[in-house]
Structures are given as structure tokens and as C-alpha cells.
Write a protein that holds these residues in place. Structure first.
Motif, PDB file in Angstrom:
ATOM      1  N   PRO A 189      -2.840  -3.699   0.263  1.00 13.16           N
ATOM      2  CA  PRO A 189      -2.274  -4.929   0.847  1.00 13.16           C
ATOM      3  C   PRO A 189      -1.109  -4.659   1.793  1.00 13.16           C
ATOM      4  O   PRO A 189      -0.898  -5.418   2.741  1.00 13.16           O
ATOM      5  CB  PRO A 189      -1.820  -5.732  -0.387  1.00 13.16           C
ATOM      6  CG  PRO A 189      -1.732  -4.752  -1.499  1.00 13.16           C
ATOM      7  CD  PRO A 189      -2.737  -3.698  -1.215  1.00 13.16           C
ATOM      8  N   LEU A 190      -0.350  -3.560   1.552  1.00 13.22           N
ATOM      9  CA  LEU A 190       0.774  -3.251   2.428  1.00 13.22           C
ATOM     10  C   LEU A 190       0.295  -2.962   3.844  1.00 13.22           C
ATOM     11  O   LEU A 190       0.779  -3.564   4.822  1.00 13.22           O
ATOM     12  CB  LEU A 190       1.550  -2.057   1.871  1.00 13.22           C
ATOM     13  CG  LEU A 190       2.682  -1.537   2.763  1.00 13.22           C
ATOM     14  CD1 LEU A 190       3.757  -2.602   2.948  1.00 13.22           C
ATOM     15  CD2 LEU A 190       3.283  -0.260   2.172  1.00 13.22           C
ATOM     16  N   PHE A 191      -0.673  -2.055   3.973  1.00 15.14           N
ATOM     17  CA  PHE A 191      -1.151  -1.697   5.305  1.00 15.14           C
ATOM     18  C   PHE A 191      -1.983  -2.822   5.918  1.00 15.14           C
ATOM     19  O   PHE A 191      -2.003  -2.996   7.142  1.00 15.14           O
ATOM     20  CB  PHE A 191      -1.960  -0.406   5.250  1.00 15.14           C
ATOM     21  CG  PHE A 191      -1.099   0.827   5.181  1.00 15.14           C
ATOM     22  CD1 PHE A 191      -0.637   1.432   6.334  1.00 15.14           C
ATOM     23  CD2 PHE A 191      -0.715   1.350   3.960  1.00 15.14           C
ATOM     24  CE1 PHE A 191       0.165   2.564   6.276  1.00 15.14           C
ATOM     25  CE2 PHE A 191       0.087   2.473   3.893  1.00 15.14           C
ATOM     26  CZ  PHE A 191       0.544   3.080   5.046  1.00 15.14           C
ATOM     27  N   MET A 192      -2.677  -3.595   5.082  1.00 17.98           N
ATOM     28  CA  MET A 192      -3.412  -4.749   5.616  1.00 17.98           C
ATOM     29  C   MET A 192      -2.460  -5.774   6.218  1.00 17.98           C
ATOM     30  O   MET A 192      -2.735  -6.359   7.271  1.00 17.98           O
ATOM     31  CB  MET A 192      -4.239  -5.406   4.516  1.00 17.98           C
ATOM     32  CG  MET A 192      -5.562  -4.734   4.229  1.00 17.98           C
ATOM     33  SD  MET A 192      -6.476  -5.650   2.996  1.00 17.98           S
ATOM     34  CE  MET A 192      -6.600  -7.229   3.793  1.00 17.98           C
ATOM     35  N   LEU A 249      -9.750  -6.635  -3.734  1.00 18.86           N
ATOM     36  CA  LEU A 249      -8.923  -6.416  -2.556  1.00 18.86           C
ATOM     37  C   LEU A 249      -9.792  -6.315  -1.307  1.00 18.86           C
ATOM     38  O   LEU A 249      -9.399  -6.770  -0.230  1.00 18.86           O
ATOM     39  CB  LEU A 249      -8.090  -5.151  -2.732  1.00 18.86           C
ATOM     40  CG  LEU A 249      -7.051  -5.195  -3.869  1.00 18.86           C
ATOM     41  CD1 LEU A 249      -6.382  -3.839  -4.042  1.00 18.86           C
ATOM     42  CD2 LEU A 249      -6.012  -6.265  -3.591  1.00 18.86           C
ATOM     43  N   ARG A 250     -10.981  -5.693  -1.451  1.00 20.19           N
ATOM     44  CA  ARG A 250     -11.926  -5.651  -0.323  1.00 20.19           C
ATOM     45  C   ARG A 250     -12.320  -7.079   0.087  1.00 20.19           C
ATOM     46  O   ARG A 250     -12.343  -7.416   1.272  1.00 20.19           O
ATOM     47  CB  ARG A 250     -13.178  -4.869  -0.710  1.00 20.19           C
ATOM     48  CG  ARG A 250     -13.043  -3.358  -0.667  1.00 20.19           C
ATOM     49  CD  ARG A 250     -14.436  -2.753  -0.685  1.00 20.19           C
ATOM     50  NE  ARG A 250     -14.385  -1.302  -0.684  1.00 20.19           N
ATOM     51  CZ  ARG A 250     -14.521  -0.543  -1.756  1.00 20.19           C
ATOM     52  NH1 ARG A 250     -14.694  -1.114  -2.938  1.00 20.19           N
ATOM     53  NH2 ARG A 250     -14.471   0.768  -1.669  1.00 20.19           N
ATOM     54  N   ASP A 251     -12.659  -7.879  -0.931  1.00 25.51           N
ATOM     55  CA  ASP A 251     -13.057  -9.259  -0.626  1.00 25.51           C
ATOM     56  C   ASP A 251     -11.911 -10.032   0.009  1.00 25.51           C
ATOM     57  O   ASP A 251     -12.118 -10.820   0.945  1.00 25.51           O
ATOM     58  CB  ASP A 251     -13.515  -9.961  -1.910  1.00 25.51           C
ATOM     59  CG  ASP A 251     -14.799  -9.372  -2.468  1.00 25.51           C
ATOM     60  OD1 ASP A 251     -15.531  -8.713  -1.690  1.00 25.51           O
ATOM     61  OD2 ASP A 251     -15.065  -9.548  -3.665  1.00 25.51           O
ATOM     62  N   LEU A 252     -10.692  -9.804  -0.487  1.00 29.36           N
ATOM     63  CA  LEU A 252      -9.538 -10.467   0.100  1.00 29.36           C
ATOM     64  C   LEU A 252      -9.347 -10.042   1.548  1.00 29.36           C
ATOM     65  O   LEU A 252      -9.017 -10.866   2.415  1.00 29.36           O
ATOM     66  CB  LEU A 252      -8.278 -10.156  -0.710  1.00 29.36           C
ATOM     67  CG  LEU A 252      -7.002 -10.912  -0.303  1.00 29.36           C
ATOM     68  CD1 LEU A 252      -7.188 -12.410  -0.523  1.00 29.36           C
ATOM     69  CD2 LEU A 252      -5.802 -10.396  -1.086  1.00 29.36           C
ATOM     70  N   GLY A 253      -9.572  -8.748   1.820  1.00 27.75           N
ATOM     71  CA  GLY A 253      -9.486  -8.285   3.203  1.00 27.75           C
ATOM     72  C   GLY A 253     -10.579  -8.874   4.078  1.00 27.75           C
ATOM     73  O   GLY A 253     -10.345  -9.206   5.247  1.00 27.75           O
ATOM     74  N   SER A 284     -10.219  -4.488   8.011  1.00 26.67           N
ATOM     75  CA  SER A 284     -11.283  -4.044   7.103  1.00 26.67           C
ATOM     76  C   SER A 284     -11.358  -2.527   7.059  1.00 26.67           C
ATOM     77  O   SER A 284     -11.565  -1.929   5.986  1.00 26.67           O
ATOM     78  CB  SER A 284     -12.626  -4.627   7.542  1.00 26.67           C
ATOM     79  OG  SER A 284     -12.592  -6.034   7.518  1.00 26.67           O
ATOM     80  N   ALA A 285     -11.183  -1.876   8.209  1.00 25.90           N
ATOM     81  CA  ALA A 285     -11.231  -0.412   8.240  1.00 25.90           C
ATOM     82  C   ALA A 285     -10.083   0.197   7.438  1.00 25.90           C
ATOM     83  O   ALA A 285     -10.268   1.187   6.715  1.00 25.90           O
ATOM     84  CB  ALA A 285     -11.178   0.069   9.692  1.00 25.90           C
TER      85      ALA A 285
END
Length: 589
Positions: free
Chosen positions: A177-180, A304-308, A250-251
Motif C-alpha cells: 500500500p505504501l508504494f501504491m 491487496l491485489r484486489d484493492l489495487g 497494478s505493476a
């Protein structure tokens, strides 16, 4: 967009969740139940592998575990389907509520305020921008809770089995989440600019479409085509900018999730080789612990993937909420309050003193005006275009603010309940609006009248002439913007609607405009007959047919400069005589 503004819009978006809280809560609970089934599925699968490989048990003894696994698969599929349905209902409920709020506010503001912006901008606000909030409420908000709850549940399962694997997952989880967040800071701003470009493009395209004949007449077709192409290219580039940000976030998520899962796999691999001997609570790392941790590691990062994946839904919602929040939060000049007086249904005495009509933005449209309109008086309002005639009608309808005094039976107009005041009015404008699905519904407008009264009004308005030629008579469907009727027929239906409504003030804003000679004559004759039943104010450019009206008011530059009967105004030189001469000269030419 400033960070403070983004936080304000985010809080506003979350407040709207109240309109569908049961659905969003149910969506979160279904996601949590699905996570529990995933953990049970991983536990069963790890147990099955341990029994087959380490314990060397016969396959027949493992059949109950296989049956439970199949039940888990079916339960997960069912819960996923239910979550999609519940999420859609949540988004639908909030979108319907927001659209109702926008339409209610537009109704309160009135047509004069609405016309300050292109129709395409309002269409974009009601359709595209509200529609873009669907995924935010259907997926992003429930996923925010699940992104915290599901990893917590998995850690509660993994730590008692192997604390090293639990620490790896716990240490690497905050990086995602930090880098997102770092990558997605500009997504909301890019999407807001995208919506502004879409609103401008919609308005420009609709304006050019409406003026297509004029553009062709003045050979501006090629130039306007190039202008629309340039605006479309600008919108395409802004859309691609939003997509680039979505793909980049996403990446980043996939990169750190893959690194974390790889570290867990390397740890267990070296533990099985005997190179590492920590993290377990017994003699060694078991095959069950390794399988369970490796199966749950991807599921740990999946929320976290789904959140992204849904993060772009948040950026889109914030961008869409920018204009929507400003519109709904803007103060209203004439709020409707229940404690304001309500006029009884009785003849109206209207008196204006130093009346100044204002535009919604505060500009002066007309005034100062001083006049008295006694009960039953029939007044024709004339003047050149731009003199302020339609502004006076819009103000009387309650759609424009004013300064000075305008008293209705002793009450100030601004102090009356607007809905109650408008119940005393009937109005016919230049362009008929027929929103109901059938001809009869548009005429009746929710009223219950006798068949004899309805037939009388149909004959008076001239609707009887063409109603028999329609496929189903009064039950004939109107189509989009009364597509199945001519302008004259639609106007006659609007006149019949006004005549059928019991009112104390009949406002007519150039009802004969855009009609052919026969239709105009019939419509004006019907309105002239109806004008004897209540106070009537007619705005018109047809000066030769005003001899039968009680009084004529002449407006120029926002002021009433002459008042009197037909005989008085035509027997002496003055503004009305000049207008009449000018009009006759135009007809002759």
C-alpha cells in the motif's frame, strides 16, 4: 488536485455510503465468509498433501477430504456471485440517490439557472460522472475492509504453524500500500481533468449538433470538424494518462507481492534442505506447515491485489465527485421551508415596488419595475428581444431571485413556499416540454377530471383535430422529445395541459413562437378565451392581436416604459406606436 481537496471529497464519498449501508455491510460480510472458506480450503489441501506424501495413507481414506474440498470450491463460487450481486445493488442504490439529489436541486434552481451551462455538461454530470462511482461503492469500499481483515485472519492461522513465515508476510505487507499510494497520488487529479474535458466535449458537440444547419449555411462544417477532432484527441490523451497510472499501480503491487511470496518459498525450500532451522515450534518444519503457508501466501496478498485493481475506481470517483460535490454543496438562494406561508387558492393581487430581477450569478436582468396586477386583469407584455420580458416571467415562476418588493396578496413572494406558489400558476412557454409517456398523461398531468371537461379542453386547444389520427388516441406514446408530433401539435397539448389546470395566474411566454399561421391562430384563440378565467400575463411579439386585452405593458432595457389599453396606446405617439409601426414595416418587407 490539492491533497486537502482529495481528503474532503473522500470524506464526502464515504458519507454517501449511508444510503446503502446494509448492502455494503453485507458485501463485506460475504467477503469475510469467503476468506474463511479459503482458509478452510487451504487447511484441507495441506492436510491432504501431508497424509498422501508424509503419512503415506491410502487414497481411499482421503476421499472425505476431497469431498470437503469440492464443497469449498462450490461455496466460494456461490459467495463470489452473491458478492457481485450485493455490490451492484449497493452502487445502484447510491447512484439512484445521487441522481435524485441532482434532479431535485435542478428543479429547485429552475430553468434560468440551468441554462447557464450547456446541456452536455448536465448530461455528463447525471450520467457519466455518477456512473463512475459504481465500482467505488460496489467494490472499492468493501475491499478496503477486507484488505485489513483477511490478511489478519491469515496471520492468525499462519503464526501458530510457523512464526517465520508469519513474520515474512507481516513485514512485506505494508510495502504494497505504501508504494501504491506513492504511484497513485496523481490518479485522482488526472481523472478530474479527464471529466472536465469530457464535460466540455459533450457540451461543444451537442451545441454544434444543434446548430448543424447554421454551420453548413455559413460553410463552417470543415472548421468545426477539425475543432471536434482536436477536442477528441485531447480527451483521448487524458484517458490514456489515467490508464497509465492504473497499470503502473497494478505493476507495483504485483512486483512486491511476487517478491514476498518468493521469500516465503525460499525460506521453506532451505528449511526442507536443512539449511535453515528456525520458525517452527517442534523438531522441524513439517510438510503441512509449508503447504499451508505457501497456499495462503498468495491469498494473503490477494485482498491487496484486489484493492489495487479497484484503486482506479477511487481515483475515478474522486474525479467525478469534484463537480458533483460543488453542485450539491452550493448554497441555494430560495430554499423551500415548511414554515413559510402558503397562499389559499383565491384570486391574486400582485404589486411590485422597485423590483430588480437578478440572474443566478448576481447580474441585473431587469428593473427597477413598478406595477400592479389586480385579480382577473389580462395584460400583454411587449418589447424588443432582450427587454426583460422572459426574465419577469421566470421571476414570477419563482426561478430567479430579486431585490425590492413583490407582494402577492400582501405576502412577499420570496417568503412564500415555492411549491405552494407554483400550484397557483399555469404556464405555457415557447418550447413545449412533454415528459410523460403518453399524450393523455401529459394533458392530465396527474389530475382527475370528468370526460366532459377533458373533451371541452381538447376542443378548445385544438387537440381534437389530430388526436383521432394518432394510433391509440390519448394513449398514444410520445416518443423521445415528442418525436411523433409536430411542433404545433405538441404546443397544443401543452396549452390543453395549462387550460386543464385550475390556476389563479396564467403565464404565457410567446406561446405562438415557432408555429405555423394556422396553429398559432388556434393556440392564441384558445388562450385568449382562457384568459378571462384568471389573471393572465402574455409575453408576445404579435402586436396586431392585442386589442382584446385589458392592458398592454411596453418594456425596454429592463423597465416598463408605457402602460395602457390598446385604444390609449394607439391613439398617441409613443414607444408602443413605434413598435407597431416597426412591426408592420417588417411584415411588409
Amino acid at each position: 488536485m490539492e491533497k486537502k481537496r482529495q481528503q474532503q471529497l473522500t470524506r464526502w464519498l464515504r458519507q454517501q455510503r449511508l444510503y446503502a449501508r446494509p448492502w455494503t455491510t453485507l458485501s463485506t460480510l460475504l467477503g469475510l465468509l469467503s476468506a474463511l472458506i479459503i482458509i478452510a480450503q487451504a487447511w484441507l489441501l495441506a492436510t491432504l498433501m501431508h497424509q498422501l506424501i508424509s503419512a503415506q495413507q491410502p487414497r481411499a481414506q482421503c476421499l472425505p477430504l476431497v469431498g470437503l474440498l469440492l464443497l469449498c470450491f462450490m461455496a466460494r463460487a456461490l459467495l463470489s456471485w452473491l458478492r457481485e450481486q450485493v455490490g451492484w445493488r449497493a452502487g445502484e442504490q447510491i447512484r439512484r440517490t445521487l441522481r435524485k439529489q441532482v434532479l431535485d436541486r435542478l428543479q429547485q434552481r429552475g430553468p434560468a439557472w440551468i441554462q447557464e451551462k450547456p446541456v452536455g455538461s448536465w448530461a455528463s454530470l447525471l450520467l457519466e460522472q455518477i456512473e463512475e462511482m459504481q465500482d467505488y461503492y460496489a467494490r472499492y469500499l468493501p475491499q478496503m475492509m477486507l484488505a485489513v481483515l483477511i490478511p489478519g485472519l491469515i496471520l492468525l492461522v499462519v503464526f501458530p504453524i510457523n512464526w517465520a513465515a508469519g513474520l515474512i508476510l507481516l513485514a512485506t505487507a505494508p510495502l504494497i500500500p505504501l508504494f501504491m499510494a506513492l504511484v497513485g497520488m496523481g490518479a485522482a487529479d488526472a481523472n478530474r481533468r479527464n471529466f472536465l474535458a469530457l464535460a466540455r466535449l459533450s457540451g461543444d458537440f451537442l451545441d454544434r449538433l444543434r446548430g448543424l444547419d447554421t454551420l453548413r449555411l455559413f460553410h463552417r462544417g470543415a472548421a468545426e470538424t477539425r475543432s471536434i477532432a482536436a477536442a477528441s484527441e485531447d480527451f483521448r490523451q487524458r484517458t490514456m494518462e489515467v490508464l497509465r497510472l492504473a497499470f503502473l499501480s497494478s505493476a507495483v503491487l504485483e512486483f512486491f507481492a511476487s517478491i514476498s511470496i518468493a521469500i516465503v518459498a525460499v525460506y521453506f525450500g532451505f528449511s526442507y534442505l536443512g539449511e535453515l532451522n528456525f520458525g517452527h515450534y517442534g523438531a522441524q518444519v513439517t510438510l503441512f506447515a509449508g503447504f499451508l503457508a505457501l497456499i495462503l501466501a498468495p491469498e494473503f496478498f490477494q485482498p491487496l491485489r484486489d484493492l489495487g485493481t479497484f484503486y482506479h475506481a477511487k481515483a475515478q470517483a474522486i474525479g467525478a465527485a469534484d463537480a458533483l460535490h460543488d453542485f450539491l454543496a452550493s448554497p441555494h438562494d430560495t430554499p423551500v421551508t415548511e414554515d413559510r406561508p402558503l397562499l389559499p387558492h383565491q384570486p391574486l393581487h400582485i404589486e411590485a415596488s422597485e423590483l430588480v430581477i437578478m440572474a443566478p450569478n448576481g447580474a441585473v436582468l431587469a428593473g427597477p419595475l413598478n406595477f400592479t396586477l389586480p385579480p382577473g386583469k389580462r395584460v400583454a407584455l411587449v418589447g424588443q428581444s432582450g427587454a426583460g420580458k422572459s426574465s419577469l416571467v421566470n421571476m414570477l415562476l419563482g426561478f430567479l431571485p430579486y431585490q425590492g418588493s413583490l407582494r402577492i396578496n400582501g405576502f412577499e413572494l420570496r417568503e412564500l413556499q415555492r411549491d405552494g406558489w407554483q400550484q397557483l400558476l399555469a404556464w405555457v412557454g415557447q418550447n413545449p416540454h412533454l415528459p410523460e409517456p403518453t399524450v393523455g398523461d401529459n394533458i392530465l398531468n396527474g389530475q382527475q377530471v370528468s370526460a366532459a371537461r377533458l373533451q371541452q379542453v381538447l376542443a378548445l386547444a385544438g387537440v381534437e383535430e389530430f388526436i383521432s389520427r394518432l394510433p391509440r388516441g390519448l394513449e398514444s406514446e410520445m416518443g423521445d422529445q415528442a418525436a411523433g408530433l409536430s411542433v404545433g401539435q405538441a404546443q397544443r397539448i401543452a396549452v390543453a395541459r395549462a387550460l386543464l389546470k385550475p390556476c389563479q395566474l396564467l403565464l404565457l411566454d410567446e406561446p405562438g413562437a415557432s408555429l405555423d399561421a394556422h396553429s398559432e391562430q388556434q393556440v392564441m384563440q384558445a388562450l385568449l378565451t382562457a384568459s378571462h378565467q384568471q389573471t393572465t400575463l402574455l409575453v408576445t411579439h404579435q402586436l396586431n392581436e392585442l386589442a382584446q386585452w385589458d392592458e398592454i405593458w411596453v418594456m425596454r432595457a429592463g423597465q416598463i416604459i408605457q402602460q395602457g389599453s390598446w385604444q390609449q396606446l394607439t391613439s398617441q405617439p409613443g414607444p408602443f406606436a413605434a413598435l407597431l409601426t416597426h412591426r408592420q414595416r417588417e411584415i411588409t418587407q
